[in-house]
Scaffold this motif. Structure first.
Motif, short mmCIF file in Angstrom:
data_model
loop_
_atom_site.label_atom_id
_atom_site.label_comp_id
_atom_site.label_asym_id
_atom_site.label_seq_id
_atom_site.Cartn_x
_atom_site.Cartn_y
_atom_site.Cartn_z
N GLN A 105 -11.85 9.98 -15.27
CA GLN A 105 -11.27 8.85 -15.45
C GLN A 105 -9.53 9.08 -15.21
N PHE A 106 -9.17 9.53 -15.65
CA PHE A 106 -7.72 10.32 -15.40
C PHE A 106 -7.94 9.62 -14.11
N GLU A 107 -8.16 10.52 -13.33
CA GLU A 107 -7.80 10.28 -11.57
C GLU A 107 -7.44 8.91 -11.30
N THR A 108 -8.30 8.22 -11.81
CA THR A 108 -9.12 6.54 -10.78
C THR A 108 -7.90 6.31 -11.51
N PHE A 109 -7.15 6.34 -13.17
CA PHE A 109 -6.42 6.03 -13.70
C PHE A 109 -4.99 6.50 -12.50
N LEU A 110 -5.02 7.26 -12.15
CA LEU A 110 -3.89 7.98 -11.11
C LEU A 110 -3.63 6.52 -10.28
N GLN A 111 -4.76 6.94 -9.19
CA GLN A 111 -4.85 6.28 -8.23
C GLN A 111 -4.37 4.43 -8.32
N ARG A 112 -4.85 3.87 -9.69
CA ARG A 112 -4.61 2.49 -9.96
C ARG A 112 -3.63 2.65 -9.66
N LEU A 113 -2.43 3.23 -10.37
CA LEU A 113 -1.15 3.55 -10.10
C LEU A 113 -0.42 3.64 -9.50
N ARG A 114 -0.64 4.28 -8.28
CA ARG A 114 0.00 4.99 -7.62
C ARG A 114 0.30 3.86 -6.68
N ALA A 115 -0.89 2.99 -7.03
CA ALA A 115 -1.79 2.03 -5.63
C ALA A 115 -0.63 0.41 -6.27
N ALA A 116 -0.73 0.36 -7.28
CA ALA A 116 0.55 -1.05 -8.20
C ALA A 116 1.52 -0.30 -7.70
N ARG A 117 2.03 0.80 -7.63
CA ARG A 117 3.40 1.22 -7.15
C ARG A 117 3.94 1.12 -6.49
N ASP A 118 2.94 1.57 -5.26
CA ASP A 118 3.07 0.84 -3.98
C ASP A 118 3.14 -0.36 -3.63
N LYS A 119 2.60 -1.18 -3.96
CA LYS A 119 2.29 -2.59 -3.57
C LYS A 119 3.76 -3.04 -4.04
N ALA A 120 4.07 -3.06 -5.68
CA ALA A 120 5.53 -3.26 -6.01
C ALA A 120 6.67 -2.36 -4.93
N GLU A 121 6.19 -1.48 -4.55
CA GLU A 121 8.00 -1.08 -3.74
C GLU A 121 7.66 -2.20 -2.03
N PHE A 122 6.16 -1.60 -1.90
CA PHE A 122 6.63 -2.71 -0.46
C PHE A 122 6.59 -4.33 -1.13
N ASP A 123 6.35 -5.05 -2.04
CA ASP A 123 6.73 -6.44 -2.16
C ASP A 123 8.13 -6.60 -2.01
N GLN A 124 9.09 -5.48 -3.09
CA GLN A 124 9.86 -5.10 -2.92
C GLN A 124 10.45 -5.52 -1.92
N PHE A 125 10.39 -4.12 -1.02
CA PHE A 125 10.19 -4.52 0.83
C PHE A 125 10.62 -6.20 1.68
N MET A 126 9.67 -6.70 1.04
CA MET A 126 9.22 -7.41 2.23
C MET A 126 9.84 -8.44 1.44
N ASP A 127 10.11 -8.62 -0.13
CA ASP A 127 10.89 -10.00 -0.32
C ASP A 127 12.61 -9.51 0.06
N ASP A 128 13.11 -8.16 0.13
CA ASP A 128 14.32 -8.05 0.30
C ASP A 128 14.56 -8.07 2.00
N ARG A 129 13.52 -7.72 3.30
CA ARG A 129 13.47 -9.18 3.89
C ARG A 129 13.62 -9.84 4.73
N ALA A 130 12.23 -10.82 3.55
CA ALA A 130 12.20 -12.81 3.35
C ALA A 130 13.88 -12.65 3.35
N LYS A 131 14.90 -11.68 2.35
CA LYS A 131 16.19 -12.48 2.31
C LYS A 131 17.37 -12.39 3.67
N GLU A 132 17.16 -10.98 3.55
CA GLU A 132 17.79 -11.13 4.95
C GLU A 132 17.44 -11.68 6.53
#
Length: 144
Positions: A105-132
């Motif tokens: 369960q903890f490993e699954t939680f860590l995977q979800r946490l990493r996926a959420a962090r990766d998605k947030a970073e990717f969304d931030q990148f895409m937003d910055d790219r769209a602004k540019e």
């Protein structure tokens, strides 16, 4: 016995002999390794040199103890063997199963946490790219 079986059997015999010798020396500790090395130098110096190289390479020479005498390893294997008390063994099995489930369960939680962090970073990148991209045409229009 076929020829292939004879060859593999003959090849596995020295390896098992060496493995048994290594286990025997490990059971007796670092002093046995040093004694074997000294005897190797007395009998034929390349044997002693080979043992010295092996002891250094396998960290038997400068380690605190031989690998088979590691108390953590011995303790871990002791946890798997039955104690003889069926009630305790059942409790231990249930506890180990519960711990394994919690670990999954903890490993699954860590995977979800990493996926959420990766998605947030990717969304931030895409937003910055769209602004540019929006900013670049304005700057071109103002520059002309």
């Amino acid at each position: 016995m076929t020829t292939a079986e004879t060859c593999t059997h003959a090849l596995s015999r020295p390896a098992s002999w060496l493995a048994r010798a290594e286990t025997w020396l490990d059971d007796r500790g670092k002093g046995a390794w040093i004694a074997a090395m000294v005897l190797g130098f007395i009998v034929f110096w390349p044997i002693g040199l080979a043992l010295l190289a092996y002891m250094i390479w396998s960290k038997r020479m400068f380690g605190k103890s031989c690998s088979r005498h590691n108390p953590m390893t011995r303790h871990a294997f002791g946890a798997m063997k039955p104690s003889g008390n069926t009630a305790f063994d059942a409790y231990k099995a249930d506890t180990l199963q519960r711990l394994e489930e919690e670990q999954e369960q903890f490993e699954t939680f860590l995977q979800r946490l990493r996926a959420a962090r990766d998605k947030a970073e990717f969304d931030q990148f895409m937003d910055d790219r769209a602004k540019e991209a929006r900013r670049a045409p304005r700057e071109d229009a103002q520059g002309e």
